[in-house]
Each structure stands twice: as structure tokens, then as C-alpha cells.
Design an enzyme around this catalytic site. Sequence first.
Site, PDB file in Angstrom:
ATOM      1  NE  ARG A   1      -3.302   2.530   2.757  1.00 20.46           N
ATOM      2  CZ  ARG A   1      -3.219   3.340   3.812  1.00 20.46           C
ATOM      3  NH1 ARG A   1      -2.536   3.002   4.882  1.00 20.46           N
ATOM      4  NH2 ARG A   1      -3.832   4.500   3.805  1.00 20.46           N
TER       5      ARG A   1
ATOM      6  CG  HIS B   1      -1.173   8.941   3.573  1.00 21.76           C
ATOM      7  ND1 HIS B   1      -1.260   7.586   3.840  1.00 21.76           N
ATOM      8  CD2 HIS B   1      -0.811   9.509   4.754  1.00 21.76           C
ATOM      9  CE1 HIS B   1      -0.962   7.345   5.118  1.00 21.76           C
ATOM     10  NE2 HIS B   1      -0.673   8.507   5.686  1.00 21.76           N
TER      11      HIS B   1
ATOM     12  CD  GLU C   1      -4.779   7.671   9.903  1.00 14.61           C
ATOM     13  OE1 GLU C   1      -4.214   8.736  10.218  1.00 14.61           O
ATOM     14  OE2 GLU C   1      -4.467   6.582  10.391  1.00 14.61           O
TER      15      GLU C   1
ATOM     16  CG  ASN D   1      -5.014   3.314   8.924  1.00 17.25           C
ATOM     17  OD1 ASN D   1      -5.085   2.315   8.195  1.00 17.25           O
ATOM     18  ND2 ASN D   1      -4.618   4.497   8.491  1.00 17.25           N
TER      19      ASN D   1
ATOM     20  CE1 TYR E   1       0.045   2.754  13.725  1.00 19.61           C
ATOM     21  CE2 TYR E   1      -1.882   3.881  12.855  1.00 19.61           C
ATOM     22  CZ  TYR E   1      -0.625   3.320  12.665  1.00 19.61           C
ATOM     23  OH  TYR E   1      -0.059   3.316  11.427  1.00 19.61           O
TER      24      TYR E   1
ATOM     25  CD  GLU F   1      -1.542   3.918   8.203  1.00 19.11           C
ATOM     26  OE1 GLU F   1      -1.281   4.368   9.349  1.00 19.11           O
ATOM     27  OE2 GLU F   1      -1.715   4.655   7.213  1.00 19.11           O
TER      28      GLU F   1
HETATM   29  C1  PNW Z   1      -1.317   7.403  10.847  1.00 21.91           C
HETATM   30  N1  PNW Z   1      -2.805  10.543  16.322  1.00 21.91           N
HETATM   31  O1  PNW Z   1      -1.290   8.675  11.381  1.00 21.91           O
HETATM   32  C2  PNW Z   1      -0.936   7.667   9.417  1.00 21.91           C
HETATM   33  O2  PNW Z   1      -1.818   7.155   8.463  1.00 21.91           O
HETATM   34  C3  PNW Z   1       0.493   7.346   9.107  1.00 21.91           C
HETATM   35  O3  PNW Z   1       0.898   8.156   8.050  1.00 21.91           O
HETATM   36  C4  PNW Z   1       1.328   7.501  10.345  1.00 21.91           C
HETATM   37  O4  PNW Z   1       2.699   7.419  10.097  1.00 21.91           O
HETATM   38  C5  PNW Z   1       0.882   6.434  11.331  1.00 21.91           C
HETATM   39  O5  PNW Z   1      -0.502   6.566  11.603  1.00 21.91           O
HETATM   40  C6  PNW Z   1       1.627   6.438  12.662  1.00 21.91           C
HETATM   41  O6  PNW Z   1       1.400   7.644  13.339  1.00 21.91           O
HETATM   42  C7  PNW Z   1      -1.680   9.046  12.623  1.00 21.91           C
HETATM   43  O7  PNW Z   1      -2.132  11.483  16.827  1.00 21.91           O
HETATM   44  C8  PNW Z   1      -1.026  10.148  13.171  1.00 21.91           C
HETATM   45  O8  PNW Z   1      -3.814  10.078  16.911  1.00 21.91           O
HETATM   46  C9  PNW Z   1      -1.400  10.633  14.386  1.00 21.91           C
HETATM   47  C10 PNW Z   1      -2.450  10.040  15.062  1.00 21.91           C
HETATM   48  C11 PNW Z   1      -3.127   8.963  14.521  1.00 21.91           C
HETATM   49  C12 PNW Z   1      -2.737   8.478  13.291  1.00 21.91           C
END
Ligand code: PNW
Length: 457
Positions: A76, A120, A165, A293, A295, A363
Site C-alpha cells: 500500500r 495521504h 484518515e 487503521n 493503533y 495500518e
Molecule cells: C497514521 N494521532 O497517522 C498515518 O496514516 C500514518 O501516516 C502515520 O505514520 C501512522 O498513523 C503512525 O502515526 C496518525 O495522533 C497520526 O492520533 C497521528 C495520530 C493517529 C494516526
Amino acid sequence: MSVQFPADFVFGAATASYQIEGAVDEDGRGTSIWDTFSHTPGAVVGGDTGDVACDHYHRYPEDIELMRRLGLDSYRFSIAWPRIQPDGAGEANKAGLDFYDRLVDSLLDNGIDPCATIYHWDLPQALEDAGGWRNRDTAHRFADYAALVHDHLGDRVHRWITLNEPFCSSILGYAEGRHAPGAKEGDGALAAAHHLLLGHGFALAALRATDIKNQIGITLNLQPVQPVSDDPADVAAADRSLLLSNLLFTDPVLAGRYPQLARQTWGELSDFGWIRDGDLATIGAPLDFLGVNYYFPSNVKAVPNDEPDASRRTADDIGAKLVIPDGEPLTEMGWPIDADGLNRLMHWLKDTYPGLPPIYITENGRASVDEVRSDGSIDDQDRIEYLRTHLTALAAARGEGVDVRGYYLWSLLDNFEWAEGYAKRFGAVHVDYGTQKRTPKASFEWYRNLVATRQLD
Ligand code: PNW
């Protein structure tokens, strides 16, 4: 207990143009809002910029060779709008298209299925100068650009993601000011969210109208949300947090509506006057897949709004604060680690949206210290553990009936981590930014084995 993924489950890795390409002045590329923002003193940790990044624009053959060694089913990547339309409108810049032709052809030669993200975050600066995503016209410009790249690459790229996002583009970019263009607004950020979604809807319609039939989706960053206590104030704050991080995007895209709570939460900031008849039908048109995505989860506590003067409030001042439970392990980003949160999120989507399309995790990953040892190796056991537990949770969700078709590791390479610069490393491959030397980490070998065997131990 070992977990087996089916042969047709897609294992991939993801990157994004501004985070890896560099070569910002080459072959007619225009300026994006991230060029402007990263060159603004104080905006990015360490004053880092994407000027060189991983120099992927020149080193893509070496990077594709790494992907081949990893055995990826799919890669991707994102297309840099300012390489295609330097000012965000008009004819395509041939040299820009040529780069993505070379990239896609080389992926296919190596047996790797390309998955393209159309946007992006690198909006042409010329469009920002005309109001950026606050401006409805940007949604039309985006659809034109999307049609252009799809007309050119759609014969070889069969999976397309309109936006990555939109939460980050609108809320981090126009309310919190932590991302480009660095604005801190109420109304502007909410208008930006709508126009991003509208751009998605217009692009979806444009791509569907052509003869080339491809899989089209959108990627949202979503969180499972829970209150820290059953105190009604915390419960109400968690509802507002769910609204901001998920529902503001999932409800229009997956159900063609805005959540009721939106007007209650933001009524004093905005009358949502930019929503026109028909917009929600455009935004809510059926998708082939949803990219997610994931995290970390949100544990929410009620707090007073940051800005008591409503006229100066930003759209993210919703009287809710994310708290990290005592003792919860954190990544180098300071993000809590909760693999079960991925399972909860999958079930929340399935339970909330009847007719939910198939899901791809587009992601997932973590930032780690990644110390280089004297023999040059990087033993990132903490990343392996993160990936292993999250994939185990994903397999559980699949077993419980959630239709998840693939998983993309974030990220193939260490890269420009936006406002955090190069200090935060997410790659399965280490990048020495002084020499551009790539070194696969222990997680690379671990993931290679998983992709080859489809089996998690
Ligand atoms: C995503 N937050 O970004 C993006 O899609 C990527 O480009 C990035 O590198 C990856 O997650 C890791 O950070 C985010 O602050 C950036 O909540 C910040 C946040 C969430 C997602």
C-alpha cells in the site's frame, strides 16, 4: 495455540508519499501543505522535513527488492497529488505519472499487488491558498485528480483507497493545528471533515463511472472508546469522543447520515451550513471495502472545555480527555498498547453497521527504540510482540464472524513521522538517514515467516 490465516488473506505493508519519497523539487512536483508546514519553524520535532526522507523516489527498486524478500502479497503506497497536478488542477504532469508507472510495473514484475491511496495528506499548497478543505471546491478538485490517476493506473492497480484518515486531515490539521496546514478552528475543521468526505464521494462516483471496475474503499483511523468510569459525566464524554474519532466519519460513509449528537456537541460553533441536499447520498454510496487503521483505544474522562469562549473554541474541544490507565505499557509515541482493542473495534463496526463491507486493516504497528547493536542488527522484540498480539486479536475477530480480508503493517520502512519527524521509527526495515542504508530488523524476518507460513505461534 497456533493461528492459521487462509491462503487468500492479504498480508502487506504500507507507506505514504511524503513520508518516504523525498525528491520534493524533482520532475515538476509542486509544493504541498506538508512542505510548507514542515518548513515552518517549530512545527515538526527537530525541524525535520520530508525533503529527502527515505529517498524512495530514487531508491524504489531497492525498496521493492526488500518487499520481495519479505514475500508481501500487497504493498500500500500513496500517490503525491502535487507530483500529478503541481497546483491541484488541470493537466497531468507526465513526469509525475511516470514515477508511479515505474513503481507499479516493478511491483507487478515482483508479484506484489499494488494498493494505491489517492490522498495521504499532501494537498497542493495552491488549493490550501484558496481555502483548502474548508472550501467545497477542493472536493471537486480531488475527484478530478482521482479520476486522472485512476484512468492512468487503473488497468494495473485494482485496489484503491480514496482518502487516508480524514480525521487527521480535518481535526489534527484544522482544529488542533498539529498537522498541516496548522490551523486551530471550530467551524473550519468541521467544514473540512465534510468536504473531505464529499471529495471521497465525488471520487467514488467518478471511478465507478468508468469502464475499469476496481475495488474502491476509504481508510479511516478508528478507536474503540470507553469511559474511565460509569459516572454519567464520563459516559457522556465517551459518547462525544466516539463522535469525534469515529462517528463523524463512519456514520456518513457507512450509513449516509450525520450522528444526532453532532449538532448538540458543535451547535454553538457551527450551523453545518455547508451540508447540501444530496451530499450524504454521495458520501454514503456503497464501498467495496473499508480500510481501518488501528493503533490504540480511547479511555475517556470528562473535563471542562479548554476554551470557555465559544467563538474561540476548536472542534476538538469536546470536554473529553484521553487517559492512560496506570501501569499500561506505552509505545515510543506514548500510545497505550491494547491488542484486544482491535478485536473490540472490529465487533463495534460489525454491530453498529448492518451491511458493513469487508475490512482490510490498512495500518497497524508501533514505534520502538530500535537500538542498532554493535553487529549492526536491530532486535525489535517489542515490535514483534505488538504485531503478534494484534494479529492474534484480529484472527479472533475473524473467527467470531467479522469479515477481515487483509492486514498491512505500518510501516515497511522507518520514515518521516509527521509532527514527530524522524525520531519515531515504525519500520520493519531500519533506515540510517545519514547514509540511506536499509537494514531489516528482527521483525522483518518474523513477518517474512508469517507471510510464508500464514501461521502465528
Ligand atoms: C497514521 N494521532 O497517522 C498515518 O496514516 C500514518 O501516516 C502515520 O505514520 C501512522 O498513523 C503512525 O502515526 C496518525 O495522533 C497520526 O492520533 C497521528 C495520530 C493517529 C494516526
